[in-house]
Enzyme design. Structure first.
Site, PDB file in Angstrom:
ATOM      1  N   CYS A 238       2.254   7.290  -4.209  1.00  0.00           N
ATOM      2  CA  CYS A 238       1.067   6.651  -3.631  1.00  0.00           C
ATOM      3  C   CYS A 238      -0.071   7.660  -3.664  1.00  0.00           C
ATOM      4  O   CYS A 238      -0.201   8.419  -4.613  1.00  0.00           O
ATOM      5  CB  CYS A 238       1.364   6.150  -2.214  1.00  0.00           C
ATOM      6  SG  CYS A 238       1.886   7.463  -1.076  1.00  0.00           S
ATOM      7  N   GLY A 239      -0.896   7.686  -2.613  1.00  0.00           N
ATOM      8  CA  GLY A 239      -1.973   8.660  -2.554  1.00  0.00           C
ATOM      9  C   GLY A 239      -1.498  10.036  -2.152  1.00  0.00           C
ATOM     10  O   GLY A 239      -1.839  11.040  -2.777  1.00  0.00           O
TER      11      GLY A 239
END
Length: 289
Positions: A238-239
């Site tokens: 993800c981030g």
């Protein structure tokens, strides 16, 4: 061991503990979100009775260099020290919750489960609890130190130098929003885009409108749209490695074991020379960090 519990199941576990027919149940409040990473204020205003606050930024991650990503995994000794500070003992059932669709609670689930702890996520979080008209508390809970010993949880991780090789043999899921995946939005990272070959499947597709995780059969259909089923090797990023663990929880509920790339895009985009794909397709328009 279960991975999630409903409010009714949590109450059943607590009553069993009270009557001496089940292990102690420890509640951990993991309030956190990107725009308000410190959730202690919300915790002090209202939390489940007996719940201990967990600081995701400082207890479920450690400070690191940008090239390690925004939320590097905590050292094993630091995580054990934190777990003892939460009052955990060997054999306890740990139930984590939050007010953010179980995303931060899933990070605690992932870290403690790989260390051998029976940890579960309260499906729907504090909102599910209050929707039942159940009592809440104000103020801080300071437990007596526990004596839990965490096992060496070394599995389940995909390292930076393993990502490209894995991508050639399995499915790499990017669970950020489509805007982040395509590179149209780059709020906190030096470059936008995604790891070449990664398939976009936003984490929140696994969550229903009431904040609870979708049922396993629904989750299996969702993951199938990204080419993932029980026979697929899959890794998630993800981030910064928080939402990825929520997707790992959803995959686990659907019967699929996933690796997690903890450094995620925040590490990849801070490592010079890494390839970057821009656009809505997995291979996209290629460039470099």
């Amino acid at each position: 061991m279960s991975h999630i519990v409903s409010v009714a199941q949590l109450i059943h576990l607590q009553r069993a503990a009270e009557h001496g027919t089940g292990p102690a149940v420890r509640l951990l409040d993991v309030r956190w979100r990107l725009d308000r990473p410190e959730g202690r204020l919300e915790y002090l205003q209202a939390h489940l009775p007996g719940a201990v606050y967990v600081d995701l930024e400082h207890e479920l991650a450690r400070r690191g260099e940008p090239a390690e990503g925004r939320h590097p995994l905590p050292e094993a000794d630091d995580l054990q020290r934190a777990a003892r500070g939460w009052g955990l003992d060997d054999g306890d059932i740990v139930v984590a919750y939050d007010d953010n669709r179980s995303v931060p609670a899933a990070r605690l689930w992932w870290l403690l489960r790989r260390a051998g702890v029976d940890v579960r996520v309260l499906d729907g979080g504090i909102r599910a609890w209050t929707a039942e008209g159940l009592p809440i508390e104000r103020g801080d809970v300071l437990p007596a130190p526990g004596g839990i010993t965490l096992k060496g949880g070394a599995g389940g991780v995909l390292a930076l130098d393993q990502v490209e090789e894995f991508r050639d043999s399995g499915v790499l899921l990017d669970v950020r929003t489509p805007e982040q995946y395509s590179g149209a939005r780059t709020a906190t990272d030096p470059v936008g885009g995604h790891i070449p070959g990664a398939v976009n499947l936003p984490a929140m597709v696994a969550v229903s409108s009431d904040g609870r995780l979708q049922q396993p059969d629904v989750l299996r259909r969702i993951f199938a749209t990204a080419g993932v089923d029980a026979g697929t090797e899959v890794a998630v990023y993800c981030g910064s490695g928080v939402a990825a663990m929520h997707t790992a929880l959803a995959l686990e509920l659907s019967g699929i074991r996933a690796l997690v790339y903890p450094g995620s895009w925040s590490q990849w985009s801070n490592t010079r020379g890494q390839p970057v794909a821009v656009g809505i397709l997995p291979d996209g328009r290629l460039t470099q960090v």
